[in-house]
Motif scaffolding. Structure first.
Motif, PDB file in Angstrom:
ATOM      1  N   MET A  33      53.822 -27.546  42.712  1.00  0.00           N
ATOM      2  CA  MET A  33      54.376 -28.326  43.809  1.00  0.00           C
ATOM      3  C   MET A  33      53.289 -29.183  44.443  1.00  0.00           C
ATOM      4  N   SER A  34      53.650 -30.438  44.675  1.00  0.00           N
ATOM      5  CA  SER A  34      52.757 -31.363  45.342  1.00  0.00           C
ATOM      6  C   SER A  34      53.605 -32.220  46.276  1.00  0.00           C
ATOM      7  N   SER A  35      53.128 -33.386  46.612  1.00  0.00           N
ATOM      8  CA  SER A  35      53.851 -34.266  47.527  1.00  0.00           C
ATOM      9  C   SER A  35      53.806 -35.695  47.022  1.00  0.00           C
ATOM     10  N   ILE A  36      54.807 -36.472  47.400  1.00  0.00           N
ATOM     11  CA  ILE A  36      54.731 -37.903  47.165  1.00  0.00           C
ATOM     12  C   ILE A  36      53.726 -38.472  48.171  1.00  0.00           C
ATOM     13  N   GLY A  37      53.281 -39.693  47.934  1.00  0.00           N
ATOM     14  CA  GLY A  37      52.417 -40.343  48.915  1.00  0.00           C
ATOM     15  C   GLY A  37      51.018 -40.666  48.446  1.00  0.00           C
ATOM     16  N   PHE A  38      50.627 -40.200  47.240  1.00  0.00           N
ATOM     17  CA  PHE A  38      49.284 -40.482  46.741  1.00  0.00           C
ATOM     18  C   PHE A  38      49.321 -40.489  45.219  1.00  0.00           C
ATOM     19  N   ASN A  39      48.178 -40.851  44.608  1.00  0.00           N
ATOM     20  CA  ASN A  39      48.105 -41.038  43.160  1.00  0.00           C
ATOM     21  C   ASN A  39      49.274 -41.907  42.705  1.00  0.00           C
ATOM     22  N   ASP A  40      49.923 -41.596  41.571  1.00  0.00           N
ATOM     23  CA  ASP A  40      51.031 -42.457  41.152  1.00  0.00           C
ATOM     24  C   ASP A  40      52.348 -42.086  41.837  1.00  0.00           C
ATOM     25  N   ILE A  63      53.619 -29.689  34.590  1.00  0.00           N
ATOM     26  CA  ILE A  63      54.541 -30.548  35.333  1.00  0.00           C
ATOM     27  C   ILE A  63      54.143 -30.570  36.801  1.00  0.00           C
ATOM     28  N   ILE A  64      53.988 -31.750  37.346  1.00  0.00           N
ATOM     29  CA  ILE A  64      53.735 -31.915  38.779  1.00  0.00           C
ATOM     30  C   ILE A  64      55.052 -32.311  39.426  1.00  0.00           C
ATOM     31  N   ALA A  65      55.542 -31.479  40.341  1.00  0.00           N
ATOM     32  CA  ALA A  65      56.809 -31.750  41.041  1.00  0.00           C
ATOM     33  C   ALA A  65      56.491 -32.050  42.497  1.00  0.00           C
ATOM     34  N   ARG A  66      56.654 -33.311  42.861  1.00  0.00           N
ATOM     35  CA  ARG A  66      56.286 -33.777  44.199  1.00  0.00           C
ATOM     36  C   ARG A  66      57.501 -33.811  45.113  1.00  0.00           C
ATOM     37  N   GLN A 106      64.984 -25.041  50.145  1.00  0.00           N
ATOM     38  CA  GLN A 106      65.795 -24.279  49.193  1.00  0.00           C
ATOM     39  C   GLN A 106      66.154 -25.131  47.980  1.00  0.00           C
ATOM     40  N   HIS A 107      66.282 -26.437  48.195  1.00  0.00           N
ATOM     41  CA  HIS A 107      66.633 -27.332  47.086  1.00  0.00           C
ATOM     42  C   HIS A 107      65.417 -27.626  46.214  1.00  0.00           C
ATOM     43  N   VAL A 108      64.229 -27.619  46.832  1.00  0.00           N
ATOM     44  CA  VAL A 108      62.999 -27.718  46.044  1.00  0.00           C
ATOM     45  C   VAL A 108      62.911 -26.519  45.098  1.00  0.00           C
ATOM     46  N   ALA A 109      63.192 -25.336  45.640  1.00  0.00           N
ATOM     47  CA  ALA A 109      63.167 -24.123  44.810  1.00  0.00           C
ATOM     48  C   ALA A 109      64.194 -24.211  43.689  1.00  0.00           C
ATOM     49  N   GLN A 110      65.381 -24.738  43.992  1.00  0.00           N
ATOM     50  CA  GLN A 110      66.411 -24.884  42.966  1.00  0.00           C
ATOM     51  C   GLN A 110      65.930 -25.792  41.841  1.00  0.00           C
ATOM     52  N   ALA A 111      65.269 -26.880  42.196  1.00  0.00           N
ATOM     53  CA  ALA A 111      64.741 -27.793  41.183  1.00  0.00           C
ATOM     54  C   ALA A 111      63.689 -27.104  40.321  1.00  0.00           C
ATOM     55  N   PHE A 112      62.810 -26.318  40.942  1.00  0.00           N
ATOM     56  CA  PHE A 112      61.786 -25.588  40.193  1.00  0.00           C
ATOM     57  C   PHE A 112      62.418 -24.605  39.219  1.00  0.00           C
ATOM     58  N   LEU A 113      63.446 -23.906  39.669  1.00  0.00           N
ATOM     59  CA  LEU A 113      64.116 -22.936  38.803  1.00  0.00           C
ATOM     60  C   LEU A 113      64.795 -23.629  37.628  1.00  0.00           C
ATOM     61  N   ASP A 114      65.416 -24.773  37.889  1.00  0.00           N
ATOM     62  CA  ASP A 114      66.062 -25.501  36.800  1.00  0.00           C
ATOM     63  C   ASP A 114      65.028 -26.068  35.828  1.00  0.00           C
ATOM     64  N   LEU A 115      63.888 -26.525  36.361  1.00  0.00           N
ATOM     65  CA  LEU A 115      62.810 -26.990  35.489  1.00  0.00           C
ATOM     66  C   LEU A 115      62.254 -25.829  34.659  1.00  0.00           C
ATOM     67  N   ALA A 116      62.205 -24.646  35.253  1.00  0.00           N
ATOM     68  CA  ALA A 116      61.733 -23.476  34.515  1.00  0.00           C
ATOM     69  C   ALA A 116      62.665 -23.173  33.346  1.00  0.00           C
ATOM     70  N   VAL A 143      56.939 -35.860  38.568  1.00  0.00           N
ATOM     71  CA  VAL A 143      58.276 -36.195  39.051  1.00  0.00           C
ATOM     72  C   VAL A 143      58.324 -36.002  40.569  1.00  0.00           C
ATOM     73  N   SER A 144      59.262 -36.686  41.207  1.00  0.00           N
ATOM     74  CA  SER A 144      59.466 -36.558  42.648  1.00  0.00           C
ATOM     75  C   SER A 144      60.827 -35.942  42.913  1.00  0.00           C
ATOM     76  N   LEU A 145      60.895 -35.122  43.957  1.00  0.00           N
ATOM     77  CA  LEU A 145      62.121 -34.405  44.301  1.00  0.00           C
ATOM     78  C   LEU A 145      62.675 -34.919  45.622  1.00  0.00           C
ATOM     79  N   PHE A 146      63.987 -35.236  45.607  1.00  0.00           N
ATOM     80  CA  PHE A 146      64.671 -35.732  46.788  1.00  0.00           C
ATOM     81  C   PHE A 146      66.016 -35.033  46.931  1.00  0.00           C
TER      82      PHE A 146
END
Length: 280
Positions: free
Chosen positions: A154-161, A211-214, A253-263, A274-277
């Protein structure tokens, strides 16, 4: 860990809303998965632990104090009695660890299909995300064929690419303000350095799936529980460099859902940023 910002910024980029499951799908795993979680007692990681248990997955966590995991389970399942909570606790393998020591990380990752990190800076003077990445990835390499097949950080949007997504989701004014908040600036620098290490490793060790999930700004909706077994996906995923419908914030909770689906299935996002919204 991103700050809880309140700017009333709206953005309407071109439409490209992607999720790992169709909105009409219920969750049905093809096989039991073993996940190892770093930051499982934190505000976002605890929901991944809950989601893994709700999906009947094997859950392994690293914790300084194993009793804290029990306290978190009580918070996650307030409707359950002591016996039921203990039954859940028995399903979680807790590896006691004081930091990102190689031996502890190898024990945590032993037998895991996926390792995911929700580690975030707490003390502005102490980096945690970069040291975590420098512990997990070499640990995976040292484990060889026995290593997890996937690392999701888990990371954040706002820096690097991810800066372009930050500008679109938060607005340029908000992005400028973020650089004026010392604690947030330090947290972003920590995550940015960790990201750069991950991206460099992809070149030197392409067989690893990193995988970096921002996430955009993290939020907590009151009196709400995400159904990790049957609900439609509540998030959207946008690859770095792509555009789509972006939200100012996303529920943890939706960030966690995305991580579980990516897993479970990350075939379209292997070795990518990737970025999560919130899904609209």
């Amino acid at each position: 860990r991103a700050a809880e910002l309140k700017w009333p910024i709206q953005c309407k980029p071109a439409a490209l809303n992607i999720a790992l499951r169709d909105s009409s799908d219920s969750y049905s795993p093809s096989m039991a998965i073993t996940i190892s979680i770093l930051g499982a007692t934190g505000k976002t990681g605890m929901w991944a632990m809950k989601g893994g248990l709700d999906r009947a997955w094997n859950v392994r966590v690293l914790a300084r104090k194993p009793e804290k995991v029990l306290d978190v389970l009580k918070k996650l399942y307030p409707e359950k009695d002591e016996g039921q909570i203990q039954s859940l606790m028995d399903k979680v393998t807790v590896v006691k660890g004081s930091g990102f020591v190689e031996s502890e990380l190898k024990e945590l990752m032993s037998g895991a299909d996926v390792v995911m990190s929700f580690v975030g800076m707490v003390n502005a003077k102490e980096k945690v995300v970069e040291p975590m990445a420098h512990g997990v990835i070499p640990g995976m390499q040292a484990m060889g064929d026995g290593a997890p097949k996937k690392f999701i950080m888990m990371s954040s949007i706002g820096f690097n690419d991810g800066k372009t997504h930050g500008n679109k989701a938060w607005g340029r004014m908000a992005m400028c303000c973020l650089g004026c908040i010392p604690a947030l600036k330090a947290s972003f620098a920590d995550m940015a350095d960790a990201e750069r290490f991950v991206m460099e490793t992809r070149t030197s060790a392409p067989k690893l799936n990193l995988i970096i999930a921002r996430a955009t700004i993290l939020a907590d909706k009151k009196d709400y529980l995400c159904d990790y077994t049957a609900s439609e996906p509540k998030y959207s995923i946008i690859k770095a460099g792509a555009t789509g419908k972006m939200s100012f914030n996303i529920d943890r909770q939706h960030v966690a859902q995305a991580f579980l689906d990516l897993a479970d299935n990350s075939s379209d996002y292997n070795n990518q940023n990737v970025s999560l919204f919130e899904r609209k």
